[in-house]
Design a protein around this motif. Sequence first.
Motif, mmCIF file in Angstrom:
data_model
loop_
_atom_site.group_PDB
_atom_site.id
_atom_site.type_symbol
_atom_site.label_atom_id
_atom_site.label_comp_id
_atom_site.label_asym_id
_atom_site.label_seq_id
_atom_site.Cartn_x
_atom_site.Cartn_y
_atom_site.Cartn_z
ATOM 1 N N TRP A 119 -17.910 -3.710 -4.318
ATOM 2 C CA TRP A 119 -16.794 -3.168 -3.538
ATOM 3 C C TRP A 119 -15.836 -2.388 -4.443
ATOM 4 N N THR A 120 -15.372 -1.235 -3.956
ATOM 5 C CA THR A 120 -14.410 -0.413 -4.681
ATOM 6 C C THR A 120 -13.068 -0.471 -3.948
ATOM 7 N N ASN A 121 -11.997 -0.718 -4.675
ATOM 8 C CA ASN A 121 -10.675 -0.915 -4.091
ATOM 9 C C ASN A 121 -9.861 0.370 -4.148
ATOM 10 N N ARG A 122 -9.267 0.711 -3.009
ATOM 11 C CA ARG A 122 -8.431 1.910 -2.909
ATOM 12 C C ARG A 122 -7.062 1.551 -2.324
ATOM 13 N N ASP A 123 -6.104 2.406 -2.562
ATOM 14 C CA ASP A 123 -4.769 2.280 -1.974
ATOM 15 C C ASP A 123 -4.097 0.950 -2.328
ATOM 16 N N LEU A 124 -4.310 0.480 -3.567
ATOM 17 C CA LEU A 124 -3.675 -0.765 -4.007
ATOM 18 C C LEU A 124 -2.188 -0.578 -4.287
ATOM 19 N N TYR A 125 -1.813 0.608 -4.698
ATOM 20 C CA TYR A 125 -0.434 0.842 -5.142
ATOM 21 C C TYR A 125 0.575 0.533 -4.046
ATOM 22 N N ARG A 126 0.165 0.678 -2.772
ATOM 23 C CA ARG A 126 1.084 0.387 -1.676
ATOM 24 C C ARG A 126 1.519 -1.074 -1.659
ATOM 25 N N LEU A 127 0.712 -1.946 -2.235
ATOM 26 C CA LEU A 127 1.108 -3.362 -2.323
ATOM 27 C C LEU A 127 2.340 -3.544 -3.204
ATOM 28 N N MET A 128 2.595 -2.591 -4.090
ATOM 29 C CA MET A 128 3.775 -2.676 -4.950
ATOM 30 C C MET A 128 5.063 -2.375 -4.176
ATOM 31 N N TYR A 129 4.949 -2.012 -2.888
ATOM 32 C CA TYR A 129 6.125 -1.807 -2.045
ATOM 33 C C TYR A 129 6.501 -3.072 -1.277
ATOM 34 N N LYS A 130 5.667 -4.126 -1.353
ATOM 35 C CA LYS A 130 5.821 -5.284 -0.481
ATOM 36 C C LYS A 130 6.802 -6.302 -1.067
ATOM 37 N N GLU A 131 7.915 -6.451 -0.371
ATOM 38 C CA GLU A 131 8.984 -7.336 -0.822
ATOM 39 C C GLU A 131 8.500 -8.775 -1.003
ATOM 40 N N ASP A 132 7.649 -9.233 -0.080
ATOM 41 C CA ASP A 132 7.185 -10.622 -0.137
ATOM 42 C C ASP A 132 6.481 -10.945 -1.453
ATOM 43 N N LEU A 133 5.711 -10.008 -1.977
ATOM 44 C CA LEU A 133 4.983 -10.266 -3.220
ATOM 45 C C LEU A 133 5.938 -10.478 -4.394
ATOM 46 N N TYR A 134 7.053 -9.764 -4.408
ATOM 47 C CA TYR A 134 8.041 -9.938 -5.480
ATOM 48 C C TYR A 134 8.753 -11.285 -5.350
ATOM 49 N N VAL A 135 9.010 -11.701 -4.108
ATOM 50 C CA VAL A 135 9.615 -13.021 -3.895
ATOM 51 C C VAL A 135 8.677 -14.112 -4.394
ATOM 52 N N ILE A 136 7.387 -13.994 -4.070
ATOM 53 C CA ILE A 136 6.399 -14.980 -4.534
ATOM 54 C C ILE A 136 6.310 -14.952 -6.055
ATOM 55 N N ALA A 137 6.319 -13.747 -6.635
ATOM 56 C CA ALA A 137 6.267 -13.618 -8.094
ATOM 57 C C ALA A 137 7.453 -14.321 -8.740
ATOM 58 N N TYR A 138 8.634 -14.111 -8.174
ATOM 59 C CA TYR A 138 9.829 -14.783 -8.695
ATOM 60 C C TYR A 138 9.674 -16.299 -8.599
ATOM 61 N N GLU A 139 9.192 -16.786 -7.472
ATOM 62 C CA GLU A 139 9.044 -18.232 -7.292
ATOM 63 C C GLU A 139 8.036 -18.824 -8.273
ATOM 64 N N ARG A 140 7.018 -18.057 -8.629
ATOM 65 C CA ARG A 140 6.000 -18.546 -9.559
ATOM 66 C C ARG A 140 6.546 -18.736 -10.977
ATOM 67 N N ILE A 141 7.465 -17.871 -11.391
ATOM 68 C CA ILE A 141 7.863 -17.887 -12.802
ATOM 69 C C ILE A 141 9.292 -18.367 -13.028
ATOM 70 N N LYS A 142 10.040 -18.641 -11.957
ATOM 71 C CA LYS A 142 11.482 -18.864 -12.094
ATOM 72 C C LYS A 142 11.845 -20.073 -12.945
ATOM 73 N N SER A 143 10.994 -21.114 -12.969
ATOM 74 C CA SER A 143 11.372 -22.358 -13.652
ATOM 75 C C SER A 143 10.867 -22.445 -15.086
ATOM 76 N N GLU A 144 10.171 -21.405 -15.545
ATOM 77 C CA GLU A 144 9.681 -21.424 -16.927
ATOM 78 C C GLU A 144 10.845 -21.217 -17.897
ATOM 79 N N PRO A 145 10.994 -22.091 -18.913
ATOM 80 C CA PRO A 145 12.116 -21.940 -19.859
ATOM 81 C C PRO A 145 12.144 -20.582 -20.545
#
Length: 611
Positions: free
Chosen positions: A21-47
């Motif tokens: 499978w070849t993946n196209r139009d991935l860059y649009r995922l970088m517009y998704k607010e939810d992914l940044y919220v999840i990213a923050y939640e994943r790393i927020k407690s690391e010292p």
Amino acid sequence: MSHEAIQRLKALEQLNSNRDWTNRDLYRLMYKEDLYVIAYERIKSEPGNMTPGTDQETLDGFSMEHIQKIIQQMRDQTFQFKPVRTEYIPKENGKKRKLGIPTTRDKIVQEVMRMILQAIYDSPEGPYFSDLSHGFRPGRSCHTALQEFRGKWSAVNWILEGDIRACFDEIDHNVLESILRKKIQDERFINLIRKLLGAGYMDMRGPRQDSLAGTAQGGIVSPILANIYLHELDAKIEELRQKLEKGTTRRRNPAYRRISERRLSLLHKGQKDSPEFNDLTKQLRQTPAHDPADPDFVRIKYLRYADDWIIGIHGSHSLAEQVKEEIKTFLKDELKLTLSEEKTRITNARTEEALFLGTLLRIGRGGRPTIVTTTNRWGKPFRRRATGWQTVMRVPMDRIIRRLSNRGVCTVEGEPIAKRGWANLDVDQILTIYSGINRGIQNYYRFTDNFASLSRVQYILQRSCAKTLAMKLKRPSARIYRQHGKELKFNAKLGEQRTREVKLYVNEDWETRRNAFFVGATEIDIVQTALRMRTRSKLDRPCCICGNTDKVEMHHLRHIRKAGGKPAKGFNAILRALNRKQIPVCGSCHGKIHRGEYDGLKLSDLAYDPL
């Protein structure tokens, strides 16, 4: 709230179970607010996220406004990664490893990129990566790699210990981009990775330096980029395996057959109690049933953890040399990497030991026969002959003692000494640190055949702990033992009247357990996990002090309890009572927290419970 972005990740996982499978139009995922919220939640407690990058910013004060600004820069493609801050950490050989510390804003973006790349290359529906790659992957670890050796490598004659010179620092950016294009046909996303790789670095004592090659060790997306790069090595070795392997089974050992036939003849003659019969029985137990040097039977084994890899070869030494040269040429010509000649060894698996993931590996105990207890497919135990050619895995005691010496708990000869720097900590913290070291070493090496040798390590840690406590309490270590026993039991104060017993972890079970690996399937539903993180996030909650909903940001604390063990003071006492490192506050209240104006605030004074 839309969960479209999270569902898109799940769709990516399903689509990429098809390796072509070849993946196209991935860059649009970088517009998704939810992914940044999840990213923050994943790393927020690391010292480490309270360690400033080159912009001197930390995660303290992060808000939805920051996310919206990042998304806007993604939309107009003006987002630029900042140089990473470079630190040098000591290695066991006395040299130093370069560690890159990205800015906290860049860490959030990198985590979003990592989630996208993981959905593509390491889908639980069917990963693109090889099953023999174990580093930095969900559900895989050093123990899954070592377990593979334990169960499937008993037939090898030679072990090729591979070492790539400065692997992470020498990854060629152009080669990496061409590899990424095999699965990703989105130039905007590729360009974002190019920006990341070329962001440069600063050591805080000099000007910015360009990144002409390599990925920053310490970057969130660096491990998966390295796995994508080194997957080409995995594929090359699989190609070699298919080309070089031959034969369906090893031929019967003629010596074993002669001894067996003579022994059977004596048995038919009724001479099973004769000295000759007993002698033949001993010889039979020492002789492999199949020819270990059968030239018509060739097998290739392989394991990789990040840039640490080994190849097992059932064949001749010349074949091992051929494999080494082919890999050396492939690394140089295709991946622009250099095989370290001085560190890449071909080890005789039957007479020498190879080192992989901190464990000494070999095949057999010199051919000495043993009787082992095993189980059949119905789980019923039975005793069988073992000619001594099973896998043997041992603790490298010299390396462990050297590491303990480097940490200052013993001399280079292994004589326990007090750790002067820890004598300023509370008693319960000293016991916790020593217990953590002791338990960690024993848990990692629980599967080894010489596990009991770690009793010496436990003795060193136990004595060093007693001497450190003696230094702190200003009394002889013999008196510490008399009053608190070998487990060094103390009563630690929790408050004015409450206490709890704390003690040193001391193991009493030194039995060998060859399959005591810490492994287990970790099937994670990415959609449900992401939804839970997004739902529980406090990023868009009102200020927990005044209830204001305007310009809310997150107040972060590095540690709920400082290393000195002193009770939390001021506003930090509230976070400690909540057992949280971060809470939402408005900009005005955030400033008052840092100015100490809320140091007298009580838990009951909060506008709401932020749990």
